[in-house]
Design a protein around this motif. Structure first.
Motif, short mmCIF file in Angstrom:
data_model
loop_
_atom_site.label_atom_id
_atom_site.label_comp_id
_atom_site.label_asym_id
_atom_site.label_seq_id
_atom_site.Cartn_x
_atom_site.Cartn_y
_atom_site.Cartn_z
N PHE A 171 -7.91 -6.07 -9.24
CA PHE A 171 -8.02 -7.29 -8.07
C PHE A 171 -6.94 -7.73 -6.92
O PHE A 171 -6.92 -8.12 -6.39
N GLY A 172 -7.35 -6.43 -5.94
CA GLY A 172 -7.41 -6.26 -4.86
C GLY A 172 -7.22 -7.10 -3.05
O GLY A 172 -6.87 -7.78 -3.38
N PRO A 173 -9.09 -8.09 -3.82
CA PRO A 173 -8.89 -8.90 -2.98
C PRO A 173 -8.16 -9.97 -3.47
O PRO A 173 -7.63 -11.12 -2.31
N LEU A 174 -8.15 -10.99 -4.93
CA LEU A 174 -7.04 -11.00 -4.96
C LEU A 174 -5.38 -10.92 -5.09
O LEU A 174 -4.92 -12.30 -4.08
N GLU A 175 -5.47 -10.31 -4.79
CA GLU A 175 -3.93 -9.68 -4.42
C GLU A 175 -4.30 -10.27 -2.37
O GLU A 175 -2.70 -10.43 -2.51
N ASP A 176 -5.10 -9.56 -2.18
CA ASP A 176 -4.57 -9.68 -0.37
C ASP A 176 -4.19 -11.09 -0.37
O ASP A 176 -3.42 -11.92 0.76
N SER A 221 0.50 -0.77 0.05
CA SER A 221 0.13 0.15 0.04
C SER A 221 1.25 1.06 -0.08
O SER A 221 0.64 2.30 -0.70
N ASN A 222 2.04 0.83 1.25
CA ASN A 222 3.03 2.57 0.02
C ASN A 222 2.95 2.62 -0.19
O ASN A 222 3.58 3.59 -1.02
N ALA A 223 3.53 1.73 -1.23
CA ALA A 223 4.81 1.26 -2.18
C ALA A 223 3.68 1.81 -3.77
O ALA A 223 3.88 3.33 -4.37
N ARG A 224 2.16 1.63 -3.30
CA ARG A 224 1.51 2.44 -4.70
C ARG A 224 1.59 3.59 -4.13
O ARG A 224 0.84 4.53 -5.51
N GLU A 225 0.97 4.47 -2.68
CA GLU A 225 1.00 5.80 -2.67
C GLU A 225 2.10 5.93 -3.09
O GLU A 225 2.06 7.70 -4.01
N PHE A 226 3.83 5.82 -2.69
CA PHE A 226 5.14 6.25 -3.89
C PHE A 226 4.56 6.94 -4.50
O PHE A 226 5.01 7.48 -5.41
N GLY A 227 4.57 5.54 -5.38
CA GLY A 227 3.55 5.48 -7.10
C GLY A 227 2.50 6.70 -7.78
O GLY A 227 2.99 6.47 -8.63
N ARG A 259 -7.66 2.43 -3.59
CA ARG A 259 -9.08 2.00 -4.83
C ARG A 259 -8.30 1.45 -5.96
O ARG A 259 -9.39 1.40 -7.10
N ASP A 260 -7.35 2.27 -6.30
CA ASP A 260 -7.20 1.65 -7.96
C ASP A 260 -6.51 0.02 -7.98
O ASP A 260 -5.95 0.10 -9.14
#
Length: 114
Positions: free
Chosen positions: A68-73, A53-59, A64-65
């Protein structure tokens, strides 16, 4: 000074062999080991999810973007569970070793006659 209780000798001599107690103790140790491994897997999964999540935020992306979030989790949770069951990072072992004396103390407490 310990006082002798007259019924203690009778109850101790009529007690079955240690095999059932040993089996119960072994089962308790196994349950504790599994709980420690499960704790480590949950901790690792949450750590990895937060890092992602922090890596996505830095990017510049938001959580919410993730179509496939639930599958990744789920894949992170399954991976962390497999890692913990196959030896893990060792955190579960340290936790287990710190809790075993309390488990053994509880077993001794139950085994002593009043």
């Amino acid at each position: 000074m310990a006082l002798f209780h007259p019924l203690a000798a009778a109850t101790l001599s009529s007690r079955p062999s240690q095999a059932p107690d040993d089996a119960k103790a072994k089962k308790e140790h196994e349950r504790l080991r599994e709980a420690c491994q499960h704790f480590e897997s949950i901790l690792l999964a949450e750590l990895w999810k937060k890092m992602a999540s922090n890596a996505r935020e830095f990017g510049g992306r938001e959580d919410r973007d993730r179509p496939f979030g639930p599958l990744e989790d789920l894949s992170v949770e399954m991976s962390s569970e497999y890692l913990a069951r196959s030896g893990g990072s060792g955190m579960w072992k340290m936790l287990y070793e710190s809790l075993v004396p309390h488990l053994e103390g509880k077993e001794k407490e139950k085994g002593s006659p009043s």
